[in-house]
Design a protein around this motif. Sequence first.
Motif, PDB file in Angstrom:
ATOM      1  N   GLN A   1       1.013  -1.285   0.018  1.00 38.12           N
ATOM      2  CA  GLN A   1      -0.141   0.159   0.118  1.00 38.12           C
ATOM      3  C   GLN A   1       0.870   1.211  -0.121  1.00 38.12           C
ATOM      4  O   GLN A   1       0.775   2.257  -0.725  1.00 38.12           O
ATOM      5  N   LEU A   2       2.029   1.276   0.884  1.00 35.42           N
ATOM      6  CA  LEU A   2       2.914   2.324   0.721  1.00 35.42           C
ATOM      7  C   LEU A   2       3.660   2.416  -0.394  1.00 35.42           C
ATOM      8  O   LEU A   2       3.602   3.778  -0.846  1.00 35.42           O
ATOM      9  N   VAL A   3       4.069   1.516  -1.144  1.00 31.76           N
ATOM     10  CA  VAL A   3       4.711   1.676  -2.388  1.00 31.76           C
ATOM     11  C   VAL A   3       3.653   2.221  -3.351  1.00 31.76           C
ATOM     12  O   VAL A   3       3.902   3.022  -4.395  1.00 31.76           O
ATOM     13  N   ASN A   4       2.493   1.817  -3.470  1.00 31.22           N
ATOM     14  CA  ASN A   4       1.613   2.162  -4.382  1.00 31.22           C
ATOM     15  C   ASN A   4       1.331   3.608  -4.247  1.00 31.22           C
ATOM     16  O   ASN A   4       1.179   4.695  -5.143  1.00 31.22           O
ATOM     17  N   ILE A   5       1.245   4.194  -3.059  1.00 33.75           N
ATOM     18  CA  ILE A   5       1.316   5.845  -2.711  1.00 33.75           C
ATOM     19  C   ILE A   5       2.451   6.416  -3.308  1.00 33.75           C
ATOM     20  O   ILE A   5       2.433   7.338  -3.856  1.00 33.75           O
ATOM     21  N   LEU A   6       3.736   5.624  -3.234  1.00 30.22           N
ATOM     22  CA  LEU A   6       4.895   6.434  -4.008  1.00 30.22           C
ATOM     23  C   LEU A   6       4.882   6.485  -5.308  1.00 30.22           C
ATOM     24  O   LEU A   6       5.297   7.153  -5.922  1.00 30.22           O
TER      25      LEU A   6
ATOM     26  N   LEU B   1       7.506  -5.179  -9.301  1.00 31.42           N
ATOM     27  CA  LEU B   1       7.570  -4.849 -10.960  1.00 31.42           C
ATOM     28  C   LEU B   1       6.674  -4.349 -11.504  1.00 31.42           C
ATOM     29  O   LEU B   1       6.586  -3.383 -12.274  1.00 31.42           O
ATOM     30  N   ARG B   2       5.508  -5.350 -11.518  1.00 30.86           N
ATOM     31  CA  ARG B   2       4.109  -4.771 -12.322  1.00 30.86           C
ATOM     32  C   ARG B   2       3.486  -3.495 -11.924  1.00 30.86           C
ATOM     33  O   ARG B   2       3.173  -2.942 -12.883  1.00 30.86           O
ATOM     34  N   PRO B   3       3.665  -3.298 -10.494  1.00 36.06           N
ATOM     35  CA  PRO B   3       3.064  -1.834 -10.274  1.00 36.06           C
ATOM     36  C   PRO B   3       4.016  -0.777 -10.877  1.00 36.06           C
ATOM     37  O   PRO B   3       3.346   0.305 -11.513  1.00 36.06           O
ATOM     38  N   CYS B   4       5.447  -0.821 -10.811  1.00 34.46           N
ATOM     39  CA  CYS B   4       6.094   0.041 -11.400  1.00 34.46           C
ATOM     40  C   CYS B   4       5.809   0.372 -12.888  1.00 34.46           C
ATOM     41  O   CYS B   4       5.843   1.243 -13.591  1.00 34.46           O
TER      42      CYS B   4
ATOM     43  N   MET C   1       2.559   1.836 -13.682  1.00 28.24           N
ATOM     44  CA  MET C   1       2.501   3.357 -13.273  1.00 28.24           C
ATOM     45  C   MET C   1       3.194   4.211 -14.777  1.00 28.24           C
ATOM     46  O   MET C   1       2.667   5.178 -15.144  1.00 28.24           O
ATOM     47  N   ILE C   2       4.441   3.534 -15.196  1.00 29.57           N
ATOM     48  CA  ILE C   2       5.085   4.061 -16.171  1.00 29.57           C
ATOM     49  C   ILE C   2       4.073   3.984 -17.656  1.00 29.57           C
ATOM     50  O   ILE C   2       3.751   5.037 -18.249  1.00 29.57           O
ATOM     51  N   VAL C   3       3.437   3.014 -17.863  1.00 30.87           N
ATOM     52  CA  VAL C   3       2.769   3.017 -19.086  1.00 30.87           C
ATOM     53  C   VAL C   3       1.409   3.694 -18.909  1.00 30.87           C
ATOM     54  O   VAL C   3       0.964   4.287 -19.932  1.00 30.87           O
ATOM     55  N   SER C   4       1.012   3.916 -17.770  1.00 27.40           N
ATOM     56  CA  SER C   4      -0.369   4.759 -17.565  1.00 27.40           C
ATOM     57  C   SER C   4      -0.012   6.165 -18.088  1.00 27.40           C
ATOM     58  O   SER C   4      -0.873   7.008 -18.284  1.00 27.40           O
ATOM     59  N   GLN C   5       1.271   6.554 -18.017  1.00 30.43           N
ATOM     60  CA  GLN C   5       1.720   7.972 -18.681  1.00 30.43           C
ATOM     61  C   GLN C   5       2.046   8.122 -19.935  1.00 30.43           C
ATOM     62  O   GLN C   5       2.255   9.145 -20.581  1.00 30.43           O
ATOM     63  N   PHE C   6       1.701   7.024 -20.815  1.00 30.62           N
ATOM     64  CA  PHE C   6       1.857   7.105 -22.283  1.00 30.62           C
ATOM     65  C   PHE C   6       0.825   7.949 -22.930  1.00 30.62           C
ATOM     66  O   PHE C   6       0.854   7.991 -24.104  1.00 30.62           O
ATOM     67  N   VAL C   7      -0.221   8.344 -22.236  1.00 33.82           N
ATOM     68  CA  VAL C   7      -1.248   9.204 -22.699  1.00 33.82           C
ATOM     69  C   VAL C   7      -1.128  10.556 -22.131  1.00 33.82           C
ATOM     70  O   VAL C   7      -0.689  10.596 -21.155  1.00 33.82           O
ATOM     71  N   PRO C   8      -1.533  11.634 -22.786  1.00 38.67           N
ATOM     72  CA  PRO C   8      -1.590  12.810 -22.123  1.00 38.67           C
ATOM     73  C   PRO C   8      -2.511  12.732 -21.106  1.00 38.67           C
ATOM     74  O   PRO C   8      -3.466  12.052 -20.791  1.00 38.67           O
ATOM     75  N   PRO C   9      -2.178  13.698 -19.974  1.00 37.57           N
ATOM     76  CA  PRO C   9      -3.065  13.443 -18.648  1.00 37.57           C
ATOM     77  C   PRO C   9      -4.462  14.000 -18.964  1.00 37.57           C
ATOM     78  O   PRO C   9      -4.689  14.759 -19.799  1.00 37.57           O
ATOM     79  N   ARG C  10      -5.426  13.394 -18.252  1.00 42.57           N
ATOM     80  CA  ARG C  10      -6.574  13.904 -18.350  1.00 42.57           C
ATOM     81  C   ARG C  10      -6.979  15.418 -17.688  1.00 42.57           C
ATOM     82  O   ARG C  10      -6.413  15.570 -16.451  1.00 42.57           O
ATOM     83  N   ILE C  11      -8.009  15.992 -18.122  1.00 38.95           N
ATOM     84  CA  ILE C  11      -8.413  17.273 -17.620  1.00 38.95           C
ATOM     85  C   ILE C  11      -9.897  16.903 -17.317  1.00 38.95           C
ATOM     86  O   ILE C  11     -10.542  16.594 -18.393  1.00 38.95           O
ATOM     87  N   THR C  12     -10.349  17.606 -16.439  1.00 34.71           N
ATOM     88  CA  THR C  12     -11.819  17.371 -16.143  1.00 34.71           C
ATOM     89  C   THR C  12     -12.592  18.511 -16.604  1.00 34.71           C
ATOM     90  O   THR C  12     -12.180  19.880 -16.142  1.00 34.71           O
TER      91      THR C  12
END
Length: 612
Positions: A70-75, A106-109, A112-123
Amino acid sequence: DEFISSPPRKTVRFGGTLSDILLKYEKGDTTDFELLKHQLSDPDIKDAQIINWLHEFRASVAYLTKELEQLVNILLKLPWLRRSREVVEEYLGFLGNLVSAQTVHLRPCLRMIVSQFVPPRITIREDDVDISDSDDDDENISENFDTCHRALQTVAGYVPSTPQFLMPILVEFFPFINKSERTLECYVHNLLRVTVYLPTLRLQILELIIEKLLKLDVSTPQQDIEDAEEAANNSASEEKSTEEGLFDMEEDEDRKGNKVVSPCIERMAHPLAERLDILMTILFSYIKDVCHVDGNINISNTKDLYRDLVSVFDKLILPTHASCHVQYFMFYICSFKLGLAEAFLDHLWKKLQDPNNPSVIRQTAGSYIGSFLARAKFIPVVTVKACLDLLVNWLHKYIDNQDTGTNAYCDIALHGPFYSTCQAVFYTLIFRHKQLLDGNLRKGLSYLQSLNFERIVMCQLNPLKICIPSVVNLFAAITRKYQLVFCYTIIERNNRQFIPVVRSGTGGDLVQTCTNPLDSFFPFDPYILKRSKKTIDPMYQFWEELSAEDLENLKKPIKKGTSEDEDDDFLKGETPQNDGVVGIAPNSYESNTRSPVSSIGSPADCYVPYPL
């Protein structure tokens, strides 16, 4: 003395050191641990705080076991990408230490990296409706992507098994096709960048991308794209005429004087076609960049990429019926080197003649051969002749084998590959006959006569009955003109067998006989996506429409004994080359040579009257 007397570096944080907090947590005291989580989750956390915490975490990665997931996910959720350079470098160092000491994360890391392969969402909310999507105006987006790839390379450097864990994540995070064009564009671009430093994943990534492109392609039939473009053009014309009525003449003149090219001209009116166009442009650019080094083709790189693309072609494209655009990645890479085009033709030829392949695959391979030979400008006449020799010889051997058997009758289920090959030969001749006869008419005619089309046309399998009527009609006109074979007697006999039947139900519905029993299509019909077609058009052979003079010439057979140097009007006469189709004359029954419903720039449904 100065160092000893200087105060320690101040840190804006609460609680003891990280190791103390984690030891207390192991003993059951969670107060400081919860405070630590709260500080790390603070959206207003400062760069200095992030750096201090990361520095301590790097030294304490041994404590970050599965229990502290849980702590690693926050990081991993820390907003590190859009921070100072110092934060980015510290975070990359932390990732390297974490995955090397605790591969369980390894998988969570990677996620996290692949989730940044698209532009950030804006609301964005309009009238209580959430229309959030990607932030296309982020100025640092390119730099952020570079940093993501550095992070991925860092992780892969510490954990050699990264590729096998990464690929399922890349598949999972692929955006839905209804996401914005920018989101899809960025993700596909970043996937292709991964293949540069993780080459073992290239085949799988290409397969993933082309599979998604294929779904887009088959979801947007060519007729739908053309209808959308026509509707958009009509709408634009109406808006323009309305707008012109709102301004006086002087303002109108001013607008005409300052011509501005609207970006909408480059856009496809159909939303899915627009996405496909953007992604095909990226794929073509990738193929070009991989195959060329400093502007010159790199043979080794090109061969390796060709093998991967052929593998994807066999797995995804060949079994798919009537895709319109995606298959052009093979057309494009083959244009780089004649050897690649010949290798592709040889590959298709082996698929066609192999009786162990399913009939539908063999028929599709035949369609690809005919369409490729007809449409690829970069294929010289000598290669066309070599392919025609192979195909026609195979047809004659097939007829030899059937003459002695019990299946020597017209039946698609039994002889599908034979009919598909006949159509490929007819289609190639329609497009290439001028080049085959150019220069030395007598020698060209001698070559065409050696192919013995008469035996193919007159055989009991009756290919003229099965092939698409417009192809048959043009083939018949051309072969009659050069006295290669007289097809009209057979065509008329076949036509009599295709008389529509009136159903005896209520209203007397008219039943039209199927005019494309092979369900065949021409895979390299004209490419109509506006941006990416600029890559294809220079190497593409458009259909040259027959002028009235050419039609007259088709009705007149050439005289026997024509000298080698005598000019032939039909051969030498140039016809306007454009993308439009003009219906020449109505056929005896409607047919369509184009896939899947219609397309621009293919032979029109031509009917040349035969002599009585």
